[in-house]
Design an enzyme around this catalytic site. Structure first.
Site, short mmCIF file in Angstrom:
data_model
loop_
_atom_site.label_atom_id
_atom_site.label_comp_id
_atom_site.label_asym_id
_atom_site.label_seq_id
_atom_site.Cartn_x
_atom_site.Cartn_y
_atom_site.Cartn_z
N PRO A 1 0.87 -1.19 0.00
CA PRO A 1 0.00 0.00 0.00
C PRO A 1 0.91 1.24 0.00
O PRO A 1 1.31 1.73 1.05
CB PRO A 1 -0.80 -0.14 1.30
CG PRO A 1 0.01 -1.05 2.16
CD PRO A 1 0.93 -1.86 1.31
N ASP B 1 5.78 2.78 2.27
CA ASP B 1 4.86 1.67 2.56
C ASP B 1 3.99 2.09 3.75
O ASP B 1 4.49 2.22 4.88
CB ASP B 1 5.70 0.42 2.89
CG ASP B 1 4.84 -0.82 3.08
OD1 ASP B 1 3.66 -0.68 3.43
OD2 ASP B 1 5.38 -1.93 2.89
N HIS B 2 2.72 2.26 3.49
CA HIS B 2 1.82 2.79 4.54
C HIS B 2 1.61 1.80 5.69
O HIS B 2 1.08 2.16 6.75
CB HIS B 2 0.47 3.17 3.92
CG HIS B 2 -0.20 4.33 4.62
ND1 HIS B 2 0.06 4.64 5.93
CD2 HIS B 2 -1.08 5.26 4.17
CE1 HIS B 2 -0.67 5.69 6.29
NE2 HIS B 2 -1.37 6.09 5.23
N ARG B 3 2.01 0.55 5.49
CA ARG B 3 1.90 -0.40 6.60
C ARG B 3 2.94 -0.09 7.67
O ARG B 3 2.78 -0.44 8.83
CB ARG B 3 2.13 -1.84 6.09
CG ARG B 3 1.06 -2.35 5.16
CD ARG B 3 1.45 -3.65 4.55
NE ARG B 3 2.67 -3.56 3.75
CZ ARG B 3 3.23 -4.58 3.12
NH1 ARG B 3 2.69 -5.77 3.19
NH2 ARG B 3 4.33 -4.42 2.40
#
Ligand code: CAO
Length: 549
Positions: free
Chosen positions: A347, A521-523
């Site tokens: 994401p 990476d939005h995680r």
């Protein structure tokens, strides 16, 4: 028509077992001997059949209920024949099985030497299939530790070892059929453990089909009676999908890989409906088995069916004009497959920003003039690498990788840089950039970029990066959205710097502005952290003395 209460028959030594599957519902017409529910202990699962034919009028058990011999499963309106007598007098199927001392008694009183372990009495079952092998040669086996799981069409059960010792040889493998007395394993006895005379008596009395239904008491379709009291589970059962024997059989008949089916039953148990749904999804192209996915071309990711996408458009381009078809090169195929995976699985979000590099560029130009004779040209990318290392140290999550639910923080700063080569995109890695000066980084970058263009980069020179920079500054453009180079969690894209009017609070002044595009990476990273990272990077680039702080 009489109402008949169908009870749980003798299920051997089990006190209580859990109902894990209901195979019929009110209104269903059932035949005598048809399986009604599946019950499970920690060592076996078994299906409980109906003692009589008729229509189910009432269910007396629910999923998760504990039942034992005599518990009423359901009420059937018996068809035709008078109702079966109360089934309390069920023949003790398990008890009926003779104690097979001669077979299962493995002599392990001796402290050492080979000890043979045989298949004990497993009741009336013949040719049961080995569906799981839970140990491997070299393992230390305890008495009663489960060695294999066998399965008939009505029950599955674990077969424990009659002896302790080191497993020297396994005589069976998944798919074999075994019978009472078959040699299972050879152990090197390591302890003077008196094996129980009968380690297992999984006594399964097959339904007596010839007996008239009316006279027939409900006979246990499966009574896996483990003689040993609830012994410590082997702990090796992980990996065996949770499903009843009939569901396993159903899956085998359809060729469904059970370990790929998501169970919707109690505690994730796989039901017949799950098998059907899986089969439908695969047949309609909405899902793929792992085997199918493995066959799909890596660079294109197949036709997207695995993701539930509509098929890739197939166009006869020659219809519209002249064409030429060329196979893609090896590098393009490999990088394509990686880019596709990273684009789909991460994401990713991109933040764009500008950095004022007016002074830095002036410094770079003057340094290059001074060093003209050295032959090493200091590049903007080398300064960017140093600036990024400082930012990565300040915001360490940008230098991390995801490992399951954990973040792995790396205490080294190896920076990859995208290099445009005739064969396609390659990413050489400069190691330990925190310990190197801008000159050394520039020199290594020149060497690695040349090697990349000449197709001479070794695998070691392309692995281990903790962060990557992709610079299009020498070419042009304003901003772009680079794709993260997994397992890294961020990448910096850089475009061509341009002179722009910048308001200094009193007036517009011409400043050299460098466009930055940070994909993250939005995680792992939040938007605020990404904005801070870019802002900090901008501060350093506008005043490189900050790197020293
Ligand atoms: N702004 C303005 N000018 C820039 C610049 C920037 N951000 N970055 C470099 N330049 C200038 C350089 O100063 C140089 O000018 P001079 O010749 O006048 O000194 C010129 O552009 C050429 O630079 P370069 O590209 O050869 O050198 P580099 O150190 O900037 O880059 C390398 C090296 C290997 C990164 C580059 O050759 C390359 O391959 N870039 C493409 C990377 C790529 O394809 N990225 C996309 C990946 S996603 O598909």
């Amino acid at each position: 028509m009489a109402l008949v209460e169908v009870q749980v028959p003798d299920i051997g030594d089990f006190d209580e077992v859990t109902v894990i599957e209901l195979m019929v519902k009110v209104g269903d017409t059932v035949k005598a001997e048809q399986s009604l529910i599946t019950v499970e202990s920690d060592k076996a699962s078994m299906e409980i059949p109906s003692s009589t034919a008729g229509v189910v009028k009432e269910m007396r058990v629910a999923l998760g209920d504990k039942v034992k011999q005599g518990s009423i499963v359901l009420v059937v309106e018996a068809a035709g024949a008078p109702a079966a007598p109360a089934p309390a007098a069920a023949p003790a199927a398990a008890a009926a099985a003779p104690a097979p001392a001669a077979v299962a008694a493995a002599p392990v009183a001796a402290a050492s030497g080979p000890v043979q372990v045989f298949v004990p009495d497993i009741g009336d079952f013949k040719d049961v299939v080995v569906i799981e092998v839970m140990v491997k040669p070299g393992d230390t086996i305890k008495v009663e530790q489960s060695l294999i799981t066998v399965e008939s069409d009505k029950a599955s059960m674990e077969i424990p070892s009659s002896a302790a010792g080191l497993l020297k040889e396994l005589k069976v493998k998944v798919g074999d059929t075994v019978n009472i007395g078959d040699l299972l394993a050879v152990l090197e006895g390591i302890a003077a453990v008196a094996a129980p005379v009968v380690t297992v008596a999984a006594a399964v009395a097959a339904p007596v089909a010839s007996a008239p239904a009316a006279a027939q008491a409900p006979v246990a379709a499966a009574a896996a009676a483990v003689a040993a009291p609830a012994h410590a589970p082997g702990g090796n059962t992980v990996g065996l999908p949770h499903a009843s024997p009939s569901v396993r059989k159903f899956a085998r008949e359809l060729g469904v890989p059970l370990d790929e089916v998501k169970g919707s039953g109690l505690k994730g148990r796989i039901t017949a409906d799950d098998i059907q749904a899986f089969t439908k999804a695969v047949m309609s192209g909405a899902a793929q088995t792992k085997a199918q996915a493995a066959k799909a071309p890596a660079s294109s990711g197949g036709d997207g069916a695995a993701l539930g996408l509509i098929p890739w458009p197939k166009v006869d381009f020659a219809k519209f004009g002249p064409i030429e078809r060329k196979e893609m090169g090896r590098i393009k195929k490999i990088s394509g497959a990686n880019l596709l995976r990273n684009a789909i699985m991460i994401p990713a979000v991109t933040n764009h920003d500008d950095a004022d590099i007016t002074d830095l560029e002036a410094f770079r130009v003057s340094t290059n003039k001074e060093n003209e004779k050295s032959g090493v040209k200091v590049t903007m990318l080398a300064f960017l690498i140093k600036a990024c290392v400082a930012a990565l140290k300040k915001y360490p999550e940008f230098n991390s990788s995801l490992d399951g639910d954990a973040l792995v923080y790396k205490n080294y700063w190896h920076i990859g840089f995208a290099a445009d080569t005739p064969n396609g995109l390659m990413v050489p890695v400069i190691r330990d950039c925190d310990k190197k000066g801008v000159l050394q980084i520039s020199q290594e970058m020149g060497e690695l970029a040349k090697k990349a263009r000449d197709g001479k980069l070794g695998p070691a020179e392309m692995t281990g990066a903790t962060f990557t920079i992709s610079s299009l500054g020498g070419i042009g453009g304003k901003y772009f959205t680079p794709i993260i180079n997994a397992p890294e969690v961020a990448i910096l894209g850089v475009c061509k710097s341009t002179m722009e009017p910048v308001w200094d609070g009193k007036q517009f002044v011409p400043r050299l502005m460098l466009p930055l595009s940070l994909t993250w990476d939005h995680r792992v990273i939040d938007g605020a952290a990404a904005a801070r990272f870019n802002a900090f990077l901008g501060q350093i680039l506008s005043d490189f003395r900050r790197v020293l702080l």
